[in-house]
Write an enzyme that holds these catalytic residues in place. Structure first.
Site, PDB file in Angstrom:
ATOM      1  N   ASP A 114       0.793  -1.246   0.000  1.00 54.73           N
ATOM      2  CA  ASP A 114       0.000   0.000   0.000  1.00 54.73           C
ATOM      3  C   ASP A 114       0.821   1.290   0.000  1.00 54.73           C
ATOM      4  O   ASP A 114       0.494   2.235   0.738  1.00 54.73           O
ATOM      5  CB  ASP A 114      -0.951   0.013   1.207  1.00 54.73           C
ATOM      6  CG  ASP A 114      -1.986  -1.095   1.160  1.00 54.73           C
ATOM      7  OD1 ASP A 114      -2.000  -1.877   0.194  1.00 54.73           O
ATOM      8  OD2 ASP A 114      -2.791  -1.187   2.110  1.00 54.73           O
ATOM      9  N   ASP A 135      -4.751  -0.615  -1.834  1.00 57.43           N
ATOM     10  CA  ASP A 135      -6.088  -0.377  -1.319  1.00 57.43           C
ATOM     11  C   ASP A 135      -6.919   0.183  -2.473  1.00 57.43           C
ATOM     12  O   ASP A 135      -6.471   1.114  -3.151  1.00 57.43           O
ATOM     13  CB  ASP A 135      -6.006   0.657  -0.179  1.00 57.43           C
ATOM     14  CG  ASP A 135      -6.614   0.176   1.106  1.00 57.43           C
ATOM     15  OD1 ASP A 135      -6.828  -1.031   1.255  1.00 57.43           O
ATOM     16  OD2 ASP A 135      -6.870   1.021   1.986  1.00 57.43           O
ATOM     17  N   HIS A 144     -10.780   1.051  -2.869  1.00 56.72           N
ATOM     18  CA  HIS A 144     -12.150   1.105  -2.357  1.00 56.72           C
ATOM     19  C   HIS A 144     -13.112   1.760  -3.343  1.00 56.72           C
ATOM     20  O   HIS A 144     -12.776   2.772  -3.964  1.00 56.72           O
ATOM     21  CB  HIS A 144     -12.198   1.931  -1.064  1.00 56.72           C
ATOM     22  CG  HIS A 144     -11.410   1.367   0.067  1.00 56.72           C
ATOM     23  ND1 HIS A 144     -11.592   0.080   0.529  1.00 56.72           N
ATOM     24  CD2 HIS A 144     -10.435   1.911   0.847  1.00 56.72           C
ATOM     25  CE1 HIS A 144     -10.766  -0.132   1.550  1.00 56.72           C
ATOM     26  NE2 HIS A 144     -10.057   0.955   1.751  1.00 56.72           N
ATOM     27  N   HIS A 204     -17.540   3.439   0.589  1.00 55.41           N
ATOM     28  CA  HIS A 204     -17.195   2.180   1.265  1.00 55.41           C
ATOM     29  C   HIS A 204     -17.649   2.198   2.720  1.00 55.41           C
ATOM     30  O   HIS A 204     -17.628   3.241   3.385  1.00 55.41           O
ATOM     31  CB  HIS A 204     -15.682   1.946   1.182  1.00 55.41           C
ATOM     32  CG  HIS A 204     -15.280   0.557   1.542  1.00 55.41           C
ATOM     33  ND1 HIS A 204     -14.961   0.186   2.831  1.00 55.41           N
ATOM     34  CD2 HIS A 204     -15.169  -0.568   0.786  1.00 55.41           C
ATOM     35  CE1 HIS A 204     -14.653  -1.112   2.846  1.00 55.41           C
ATOM     36  NE2 HIS A 204     -14.775  -1.582   1.621  1.00 55.41           N
ATOM     37  N   HIS A 263     -10.625   7.335   1.483  1.00 56.59           N
ATOM     38  CA  HIS A 263      -9.252   7.198   0.978  1.00 56.59           C
ATOM     39  C   HIS A 263      -9.190   6.094  -0.070  1.00 56.59           C
ATOM     40  O   HIS A 263     -10.021   5.198  -0.104  1.00 56.59           O
ATOM     41  CB  HIS A 263      -8.274   6.894   2.120  1.00 56.59           C
ATOM     42  CG  HIS A 263      -8.490   5.551   2.745  1.00 56.59           C
ATOM     43  ND1 HIS A 263      -9.493   5.306   3.669  1.00 56.59           N
ATOM     44  CD2 HIS A 263      -7.856   4.363   2.579  1.00 56.59           C
ATOM     45  CE1 HIS A 263      -9.459   4.049   4.031  1.00 56.59           C
ATOM     46  NE2 HIS A 263      -8.476   3.432   3.386  1.00 56.59           N
ATOM     47  N   LYS A 277      -7.228  -4.700  -2.990  1.00 57.54           N
ATOM     48  CA  LYS A 277      -8.037  -5.179  -1.871  1.00 57.54           C
ATOM     49  C   LYS A 277      -8.981  -4.082  -1.381  1.00 57.54           C
ATOM     50  O   LYS A 277      -8.802  -2.921  -1.696  1.00 57.54           O
ATOM     51  CB  LYS A 277      -7.138  -5.670  -0.737  1.00 57.54           C
ATOM     52  CG  LYS A 277      -6.133  -4.650  -0.226  1.00 57.54           C
ATOM     53  CD  LYS A 277      -5.100  -5.283   0.680  1.00 57.54           C
ATOM     54  CE  LYS A 277      -4.102  -4.282   1.215  1.00 57.54           C
ATOM     55  NZ  LYS A 277      -4.658  -3.279   2.137  1.00 57.54           N
ATOM     56  N   CYS A 327      -1.915  -2.489   7.747  1.00 54.81           N
ATOM     57  CA  CYS A 327      -1.911  -3.427   6.624  1.00 54.81           C
ATOM     58  C   CYS A 327      -0.662  -4.304   6.579  1.00 54.81           C
ATOM     59  O   CYS A 327      -0.750  -5.485   6.215  1.00 54.81           O
ATOM     60  CB  CYS A 327      -2.127  -2.674   5.314  1.00 54.81           C
ATOM     61  SG  CYS A 327      -3.784  -1.945   5.230  1.00 54.81           S
TER      62      CYS A 327
END
Length: 201
Positions: free
Chosen positions: A12, A50, A52, A56, A85, A110, A155
């Protein structure tokens, strides 16, 4: 060059987790040159991102009268509510521009399920839904992973725990990670990683 059974997991390293980002980790961008140097040592290099959808369920803005960093209970357990984010396709979700992403063998995205957060590179936060990374590493004959990236106590931490739980040897390169350190979370994360046999470099 590291042996073929070892992989580097770059977790990330995205604009929203770097200074001026929506969920900035202090000095998050300072690890980029070090990661770039390490990349050349590994034959298998995995990057996570990440990713999203807007709205989310882990965003504080998705819950009335809730503020970032408050805790709520989700069907899969406790959930920190974050500022919006790493929204899919946004500048914030993009990798840091200086990160040498061309060297990636695979990119694992993810947190795409709108109702389920995902800290770990291996499983979503229900600890059941796989990202596919375990199968990929198994197919490549990987038995040891070294983790770098953001953030040490979220993470990176959850990815390291899951990797160890899957029977991999795990190293966390602390020089090439930075932490959020929310209410002592870094010290707690490091202690638990050590208790699980994870090697902190």
């Amino acid at each position: 060059m590291r042996p073929a059974n070892e992989a580097l997991l770059v977790i990330d390293v995205q604009n929203d987790f770097c200074p001026k980002g929506a969920l900035a980790v202090t000095d998050g961008d300072t690890i980029v040159p070090l990661i770039n140097d390490i990349l050349g040592q590994y034959q298998t290099r995995v990057f996570t991102q990440d990713w999203h959808p807007a709205g989310h369920a882990s965003f504080a803005s998705s819950h009335a009268d809730k503020a970032p960093f408050e805790m709520i209970e989700m069907p899969y357990g406790p959930q920190v509510l974050w500022p919006d984010h790493c929204i899919q396709g946004s500048i914030g979700a993009a990798f840091h521009p200086d990160l040498r992403t061309a060297s990636a063998d695979v990119i694992i995205r993810k947190g795409m399920n709108p109702s389920l957060d995902s800290y770990s590179a291996f499983f979503e936060n229900d600890h059941v839904t796989p990202t596919g990374l375990a199968g990929y590493l198994s197919a490549r004959g990987i038995t040891l992973v070294r983790l770098v990236g953001l953030a040490t106590d979220y993470c990176v931490f959850y990815s390291a725990l899951d990797a160890a739980g899957l029977g991999l040897d795990v190293e966390v390169d602390r020089a090439a990670c930075r932490a959020i350190d929310l209410d002592g979370s870094l010290k707690a994360a490091e202690a638990l990683m050590v208790s699980k046999g994870i090697k902190l470099l």
